[in-house]
Design a protein around this motif. Structure first.
Motif, PDB file in Angstrom:
ATOM      1  N   LEU A 118       0.451  -0.868  -2.725  1.00  0.00           N
ATOM      2  CA  LEU A 118       1.655  -0.549  -1.964  1.00  0.00           C
ATOM      3  C   LEU A 118       1.521   0.824  -1.339  1.00  0.00           C
ATOM      4  O   LEU A 118       1.006   1.757  -1.970  1.00  0.00           O
ATOM      5  N   ASN A 119       2.001   0.971  -0.130  1.00  0.00           N
ATOM      6  CA  ASN A 119       1.982   2.257   0.539  1.00  0.00           C
ATOM      7  C   ASN A 119       3.373   2.860   0.447  1.00  0.00           C
ATOM      8  O   ASN A 119       4.311   2.380   1.059  1.00  0.00           O
ATOM      9  N   ALA A 120       3.492   3.907  -0.351  1.00  0.00           N
ATOM     10  CA  ALA A 120       4.772   4.599  -0.497  1.00  0.00           C
ATOM     11  C   ALA A 120       4.568   6.039  -0.055  1.00  0.00           C
ATOM     12  O   ALA A 120       3.944   6.832  -0.756  1.00  0.00           O
ATOM     13  N   ASP A 121       5.054   6.371   1.127  1.00  0.00           N
ATOM     14  CA  ASP A 121       4.934   7.721   1.667  1.00  0.00           C
ATOM     15  C   ASP A 121       3.491   8.201   1.722  1.00  0.00           C
ATOM     16  O   ASP A 121       3.176   9.333   1.375  1.00  0.00           O
ATOM     17  N   GLY A 122       2.588   7.318   2.136  1.00  0.00           N
ATOM     18  CA  GLY A 122       1.191   7.688   2.268  1.00  0.00           C
ATOM     19  C   GLY A 122       0.419   7.740   0.963  1.00  0.00           C
ATOM     20  O   GLY A 122      -0.727   8.147   0.942  1.00  0.00           O
ATOM     21  N   ILE A 123       1.042   7.340  -0.131  1.00  0.00           N
ATOM     22  CA  ILE A 123       0.396   7.359  -1.436  1.00  0.00           C
ATOM     23  C   ILE A 123       0.140   5.926  -1.876  1.00  0.00           C
ATOM     24  O   ILE A 123       1.042   5.090  -1.843  1.00  0.00           O
ATOM     25  N   LEU A 124      -1.093   5.663  -2.287  1.00  0.00           N
ATOM     26  CA  LEU A 124      -1.426   4.330  -2.770  1.00  0.00           C
ATOM     27  C   LEU A 124      -0.866   4.153  -4.164  1.00  0.00           C
ATOM     28  O   LEU A 124      -1.102   4.962  -5.054  1.00  0.00           O
ATOM     29  N   ASN A 125      -0.107   3.104  -4.348  1.00  0.00           N
ATOM     30  CA  ASN A 125       0.467   2.777  -5.649  1.00  0.00           C
ATOM     31  C   ASN A 125      -0.046   1.401  -6.031  1.00  0.00           C
ATOM     32  O   ASN A 125       0.178   0.440  -5.302  1.00  0.00           O
ATOM     33  N   THR A 126      -0.741   1.308  -7.162  1.00  0.00           N
ATOM     34  CA  THR A 126      -1.272   0.013  -7.579  1.00  0.00           C
ATOM     35  C   THR A 126      -0.492  -0.482  -8.782  1.00  0.00           C
ATOM     36  O   THR A 126      -0.164   0.277  -9.687  1.00  0.00           O
ATOM     37  N   THR A 127      -0.154  -1.747  -8.745  1.00  0.00           N
ATOM     38  CA  THR A 127       0.485  -2.393  -9.888  1.00  0.00           C
ATOM     39  C   THR A 127      -0.248  -3.696 -10.155  1.00  0.00           C
ATOM     40  O   THR A 127      -0.944  -4.209  -9.288  1.00  0.00           O
ATOM     41  N   THR A 128      -0.086  -4.203 -11.346  1.00  0.00           N
ATOM     42  CA  THR A 128      -0.744  -5.448 -11.682  1.00  0.00           C
ATOM     43  C   THR A 128       0.173  -6.314 -12.519  1.00  0.00           C
ATOM     44  O   THR A 128       1.030  -5.805 -13.236  1.00  0.00           O
ATOM     45  N   GLU A 129       0.026  -7.603 -12.371  1.00  0.00           N
ATOM     46  CA  GLU A 129       0.728  -8.557 -13.230  1.00  0.00           C
ATOM     47  C   GLU A 129      -0.214  -9.714 -13.509  1.00  0.00           C
ATOM     48  O   GLU A 129      -1.064 -10.057 -12.687  1.00  0.00           O
ATOM     49  N   VAL A 130      -0.105 -10.261 -14.691  1.00  0.00           N
ATOM     50  CA  VAL A 130      -0.961 -11.374 -15.077  1.00  0.00           C
ATOM     51  C   VAL A 130      -0.325 -12.657 -14.587  1.00  0.00           C
ATOM     52  O   VAL A 130       0.866 -12.868 -14.755  1.00  0.00           O
TER      53      VAL A 130
END
Length: 131
Positions: A118-130
């Motif tokens: 996800l791009n939040a204010d130019g910062i890469l945010n990674t999330t994961t779900e199984v």
């Protein structure tokens, strides 16, 4: 008994920062995705350029670049083997998602995860779900 042991303070209230085996491997992969290529001291080839690609239109060229970047991260870790990889846009349009099927080598266990970039204010945010 755990084969791999490590620590993560991410999303922690400092009550339990120890991670073992599969949870540690997942955290290490997400950390690797979060490092821009060239950011790691004394290792300029480590990391990814996913940060630069998540807001680009998802053309075939961009998709192939993303697939290559994700494959490189997974190939870097000898504890996992890539079984299947699919990349698509997030329906809300604010990033990309990768459906990653992994084999955890030592545990001989497979798992499919949905990793969201996800791009939040130019910062890469990674999330994961199984899945």
């Amino acid at each position: 008994m755990a084969m791999y042991k490590g620590y993560s303070t991410l999303n922690s209230q400092f009550t339990g920062v120890r991670l073992d085996d599969i949870e540690l491997i997942k955290r290490d992969l997400l950390n690797h995705f979060g490092i821009r290529r060239g950011e790691k001291v004394m290792n300029p080839t480590f990391g990814t350029s996913i940060h630069d690609l998540i807001m680009d239109p998802l053309t075939e060229d961009t998709k192939n670049l993303l697939l290559d970047e994700i494959q490189q991260v997974i190939d870097y870790d000898p504890r996992v083997e890539l079984q299947e990889l699919l990349v698509d846009e997030i329906p809300q349009g604010n990033g990309i998602q990768a459906q990653v099927s992994l084999l955890y080598v030592q545990q001989n266990q497979t798992e499919t995860m949905l990793v969201k970039f996800l791009n939040a204010d130019g910062i890469l945010n990674t999330t994961t779900e199984v899945l």
